[in-house]
Motif scaffolding. Structure first.
Motif, PDB file in Angstrom:
ATOM      1  N   GLU A  27       0.762  -5.828   2.248  1.00  0.00           N
ATOM      2  CA  GLU A  27       0.020  -4.826   3.010  1.00  0.00           C
ATOM      3  C   GLU A  27      -0.503  -5.498   4.279  1.00  0.00           C
ATOM      4  OE1 GLU A  27      -1.543  -2.151   4.888  1.00  0.00           O
ATOM      5  OE2 GLU A  27      -0.822  -1.385   2.978  1.00  0.00           O
ATOM      6  N   GLN A  58     -13.493   6.981   3.113  1.00  0.00           N
ATOM      7  CA  GLN A  58     -12.761   6.968   1.846  1.00  0.00           C
ATOM      8  C   GLN A  58     -13.736   6.968   0.671  1.00  0.00           C
ATOM      9  OE1 GLN A  58      -9.571   7.438   1.912  1.00  0.00           O
ATOM     10  NE2 GLN A  58      -9.356   7.171   4.123  1.00  0.00           N
ATOM     11  N   ASN A  72      -8.810   1.463  -2.159  1.00  0.00           N
ATOM     12  CA  ASN A  72      -9.530   0.670  -1.169  1.00  0.00           C
ATOM     13  C   ASN A  72     -10.140   1.507  -0.051  1.00  0.00           C
ATOM     14  OD1 ASN A  72      -7.410   1.266   0.636  1.00  0.00           O
ATOM     15  ND2 ASN A  72      -6.310  -0.616   0.132  1.00  0.00           N
ATOM     16  N   ASP A  73     -10.669   0.800   0.948  1.00  0.00           N
ATOM     17  CA  ASP A  73     -11.369   1.455   2.051  1.00  0.00           C
ATOM     18  C   ASP A  73     -10.434   2.110   3.058  1.00  0.00           C
ATOM     19  OD1 ASP A  73     -10.400  -0.806   3.374  1.00  0.00           O
ATOM     20  OD2 ASP A  73     -12.313  -1.868   3.258  1.00  0.00           O
ATOM     21  N   ARG A  74      -9.124   2.063   2.789  1.00  0.00           N
ATOM     22  CA  ARG A  74      -8.155   2.754   3.635  1.00  0.00           C
ATOM     23  C   ARG A  74      -7.456   3.880   2.864  1.00  0.00           C
ATOM     24  NH1 ARG A  74      -5.680  -2.640   3.790  1.00  0.00           N
ATOM     25  NH2 ARG A  74      -7.246  -2.752   2.151  1.00  0.00           N
ATOM     26  N   ASN A 116     -15.913   0.060  12.401  1.00  0.00           N
ATOM     27  CA  ASN A 116     -14.889   0.879  11.758  1.00  0.00           C
ATOM     28  C   ASN A 116     -15.531   2.035  10.999  1.00  0.00           C
ATOM     29  OD1 ASN A 116     -12.560  -0.862  12.405  1.00  0.00           O
ATOM     30  ND2 ASN A 116     -13.538  -2.311  11.006  1.00  0.00           N
ATOM     31  N   THR A 147      -2.390  -4.496   6.686  1.00  0.00           N
ATOM     32  CA  THR A 147      -3.724  -4.145   7.168  1.00  0.00           C
ATOM     33  C   THR A 147      -4.793  -4.878   6.370  1.00  0.00           C
ATOM     34  OG1 THR A 147      -2.909  -1.950   7.721  1.00  0.00           O
ATOM     35  CG2 THR A 147      -5.292  -2.248   7.672  1.00  0.00           C
ATOM     36  N   PRO A 201      -8.492  -5.555   4.767  1.00  0.00           N
ATOM     37  CA  PRO A 201      -9.599  -4.708   4.315  1.00  0.00           C
ATOM     38  C   PRO A 201     -10.651  -4.560   5.412  1.00  0.00           C
ATOM     39  CG  PRO A 201      -9.004  -6.299   2.620  1.00  0.00           C
ATOM     40  CD  PRO A 201      -8.235  -6.680   3.859  1.00  0.00           C
ATOM     41  N   LEU A 202     -11.248  -3.389   5.480  1.00  0.00           N
ATOM     42  CA  LEU A 202     -12.249  -3.106   6.502  1.00  0.00           C
ATOM     43  C   LEU A 202     -13.651  -3.509   6.063  1.00  0.00           C
ATOM     44  CD1 LEU A 202     -10.971   0.456   7.504  1.00  0.00           C
ATOM     45  CD2 LEU A 202     -10.470  -1.727   8.619  1.00  0.00           C
ATOM     46  N   LYS A 213      -5.862   3.693  -0.074  1.00  0.00           N
ATOM     47  CA  LYS A 213      -4.658   3.277  -0.776  1.00  0.00           C
ATOM     48  C   LYS A 213      -5.024   2.431  -1.992  1.00  0.00           C
ATOM     49  CE  LYS A 213      -1.496   3.349   3.186  1.00  0.00           C
ATOM     50  NZ  LYS A 213      -0.495   2.574   3.963  1.00  0.00           N
ATOM     51  N   ILE A 235     -15.510   4.422   8.073  1.00  0.00           N
ATOM     52  CA  ILE A 235     -14.904   4.429   6.734  1.00  0.00           C
ATOM     53  C   ILE A 235     -15.115   5.815   6.133  1.00  0.00           C
ATOM     54  CG2 ILE A 235     -14.723   3.223   4.542  1.00  0.00           C
ATOM     55  CD1 ILE A 235     -14.352   1.381   6.930  1.00  0.00           C
ATOM     56  N   ASP A 287      -3.024   8.860  -0.624  1.00  0.00           N
ATOM     57  CA  ASP A 287      -1.761   8.116  -0.483  1.00  0.00           C
ATOM     58  C   ASP A 287      -0.600   8.935  -1.042  1.00  0.00           C
ATOM     59  OD1 ASP A 287       0.045   6.084   0.030  1.00  0.00           O
ATOM     60  OD2 ASP A 287      -0.460   4.952  -1.778  1.00  0.00           O
TER      61      ASP A 287
END
Length: 685
Positions: free
Chosen positions: A427, A207, A397-399, A203, A429, A431-432, A401, A205, A510
């Protein structure tokens, strides 16, 4: 032990020792060991090697010998070297040196840098080199009488003796072997996604807070971050450097030893790593060159707590990071009674905090950063994090948000990347990443006890780093690190100026779910996720002389085409129907460091788009009523000014006012038409 001298005969000496568990290998083809043809015995030996660092400039790779028994690791390494030297596909397998103090890896070649004194003739230079069996590989252009020279192949570690002999030759000014140093202090661990774009488990990342880009300007040199927490492992590789630790303190025992003591005394080490780990091992802090003031302190309301702030202020702390506070409610249980419990700030702590805010940094004040809390509850319940002069930090977070546990409210100033939890009902999704990679209490007593399969899942296999740190505990020292970068770029900023600068150095994340208000503030993210590069650029810009500026331009009214701003004031005539329709604002004198943004609110229509720097905002329909407006300063210098404004409406004596992005008048669908506008720009002290 081997020595290298930088700076000539009387220069700095670096002591190097042989690393018994490392071997450096160069294949004939430049390929990795797994891609070359080896005998069965050598292939079996290669299975016990783990690549740890590559040196492309020397076309070599350093491997670590995986052997649990320290007593036999050197024997195994030597066996591997003997086997590899017989392999046609391997050019050499040599020993590796490391700095005796820091453990930083060096790979030596059989080459030298030599500079002779300027007056020595080229013929004499060549003769001296030949006398010591060195061949000229290249005459260097960046310094007179300097050469890149080669020793005969197979000289090995004798190069150090040759260099020590040459440095004593009267004609020689500088001489040292070519050593390639491991540049880990510049690199980030692949798991440190919060600092730079990276790829984890397939993935990508993206962010992060742009820390690596900010390091091209400053890495925090000359600043000091005080981490008030539980014990901090000051013997850790990332902190045990000359000048890194300043004024260590245990305010519980009143000693200068802040090291962890009891089981579970691990939190402070992880926080310190997020802020300012040196980056010479496997973790970089946001400000890797900042100094660390480790303070082991006591519980809420204790004298040890209060003394910690005074100690930090009196001993040169620039930033104080506090990743602790009252008990949080269960973030996943909305009925937890702690969600409704207020924890006031004790007088002892408040006065000590005020002391640091007033007296730190030679009167400019320590900047204090606080973790907002992990209860998914209102931050204003927490008298510490919600205290007005403090910078309260939320977690994202890593997305890109909000971390589901992160506290929220008006006191949140900004957000910083951290871990998250998986709650599919809130949520969907996952966490990555497992969390934030940072320093851990060394060995088996930290969060990561160490194991052979620990790398990149829970930390490193030695147990010196953790991959799973998180919460607003991790976010807080991250912002402390950014502030250290800011103060390195401009040490003259005051507490209020730093807060305003951070406000103007955030990325809005976000935007759909953040609920940002008219002033750009979100209860979840504050003014957004901090951008370290923007913050440092703004700090550098504000270090330049700040001019006096004014807001100029025109105001448009329905019964007059335009009225030029005079002494900060626009006024229509006394006609009962003469009302404001639009604004054209600009900063004078014009400056790249300061601009202005503005919009108006039209009755029954709402807000116009934001315009800036002289563009028209409002309406040309003379039937419409302007019932409110807001003005915000932009640019690198914006944090050094405040803009104030007021308005009168038709038929009323009441004055509406606002400042720095607040709405003046009303932003609703109804209200009285504005007939008079006053604007003033003030330079902050």
């Amino acid at each position: 032990m081997y020595s290298i001298r930088y700076g000539g005969r009387d220069g700095q000496i670096i002591q190097l020792v042989e690393a018994n568990d490392l071997v450096v290998v160069r294949t004939q083809s430049g390929k990795s060991l797994s891609d070359v043809k080896l005998s069965e015995a050598s292939r079996e030996a290669a299975a016990s090697l783990l690549p740890v660092v590559a040196f492309p400039e020397a076309d070599v790779v350093v491997y670590k010998v995986l052997e649990a028994k320290r007593a036999v690791v050197k024997t195994l390494r030597n066996t591997i070297r003997r086997l590899f030297k017989k392999e046609p596909a391997i050019r050499f397998a040599g020993r590796v040196l490391k700095d005796a103090n820091t453990g930083v890896i060096y790979v030596y070649t059989e080459n030298f840098f030599i500079k002779f004194k300027d007056e020595v003739s080229p013929e004499k230079c060549a003769a001296i080199l030949k006398e010591h069996k060195l061949a000229i590989a290249e005459k260097l252009v960046f310094a007179p009488n300097s050469y890149f020279a080669k020793a005969p192949e197979g000289t090995g570690l004798d190069i150090f003796a040759i260099a020590e002999t040459l440095i004593l030759v009267p004609e020689v000014e500088y001489c040292h072997p070519e050593l390639v140093q491991e540049k880990r202090y510049r690199a980030l661990h692949p798991m440190q996604w919060h600092l730079i774009n990276t790829k984890i488990n397939g993935n990508v990342i993206e962010q992060n807070v742009q820390a690596e880009a900010a390091w091209k300007i400053t890495r925090g040199q000359g600043t000091t971050i005080a981490v008030i927490d539980d014990g901090i492992d000051i013997d850790h590789l990332e902190f045990n450097l000359p000048g890194k630790i300043v004024a260590p303190r245990d305010t519980i025992r009143n000693t200068d030893d802040p090291r962890p003591r009891g089981f579970g005394d691990n939190h402070g080490t992880a926080c310190a790593g997020v802020a300012c780990a040196a980056g010479i091992g496997k973790a970089s802090g946001v400000a890797p060159d900042a100094r660390l003031m480790p303070i082991r302190s006591g519980g809420l309301g204790s004298m040890a707590e209060a003394k910690a702030f005074a100690w930090a202020a009196d001993n040169g702390a620039d930033v104080i990071s506090c990743s602790w506070g009252p008990a949080d409610g269960d973030w996943s249980n909305p009925n937890d009674p702690l969600h409704q419990t207020t924890f006031p700030l004790p007088d002892s702590a408040r006065l000590a905090i005020d002391y640091a805010l007033k007296n730190g940094r030679q009167g400019k004040g320590c900047i204090i950063v606080w973790a907002a809390g992990n209860g998914n509850e209102r931050v204003d319940l927490d008298g510490y994090a919600a205290y007005a002069p403090i910078i309260a930090v939320a977690a994202c977070n890593d997305r890109g948000k909000r971390s589901l546990y992160s506290d929220f409210g008006k006191a949140i100033w900004c957000a910083f990347p951290s871990n998250d939890v998986f709650a599919p009902n809130l949520e969907p999704t996952r966490p990555l990443t497992p969390g934030i990679w940072t320093t851990d209490r060394s060995g088996s007593r930290g969060y990561n006890s160490g194991m052979s399969n620990a790398e990149n899942s829970i930390g490193d296999k030695e147990g010196n780093y953790t991959a799973t740190f998180g919460g607003t505990s991790s976010a807080c020292p991250g912002v402390a690190g950014v502030i250290a970068l800011v103060l390195a770029a401009n040490p003259e900023l005051t507490v209020s100026q730093v807060k305003n600068l951070l406000k103007n150095s955030c990325d809005k994340i976000d935007t759909q779910g953040g609920g940002y208000d008219d002033q750009g503030h979100s209860a979840f993210y504050g003014y957004g996720r901090i951008n370290a590069l923007t913050a440092v650029q703004n700090a550098k810009a504000t270090a330049e002389p700040i001019p006096e500026v004014n807001i100029a331009g025109k105001a448009h009214f329905n019964l007059a085409s335009s009225v030029v701003l005079q002494e900060g004031k626009w006024t229509s005539d006394a006609h009962s129907n003469n009302r404001l329709l639009g604004l054209e604002l600009k900063v004078e004198p014009a400056s790249s460091g300061i601009g202005v943004q503005y919009r108006l609110f039209i009755q029954k229509q709402g807000a116009t788009p934001f315009e800036k720097n002289g563009a028209f905002a409002g309406t040309t329909d003379a039937r419409r009523k302007i019932i409110g407006f807001q003005i915000t300063l932009l640019g690198a210098h914006a944090n050094l000014y405040t803009v104030k404004y007021s308005a009168k409406v038709i038929g009323k004596s009441k004055i509406f006012s606002g400042s720095d992005g607040a709405v003046c008048g009303t932003s609703g669908l109804s209200g009285s038409a504005i007939a008079e506008v006053n604007i003033e720009v003030l330079k902050l002290s």
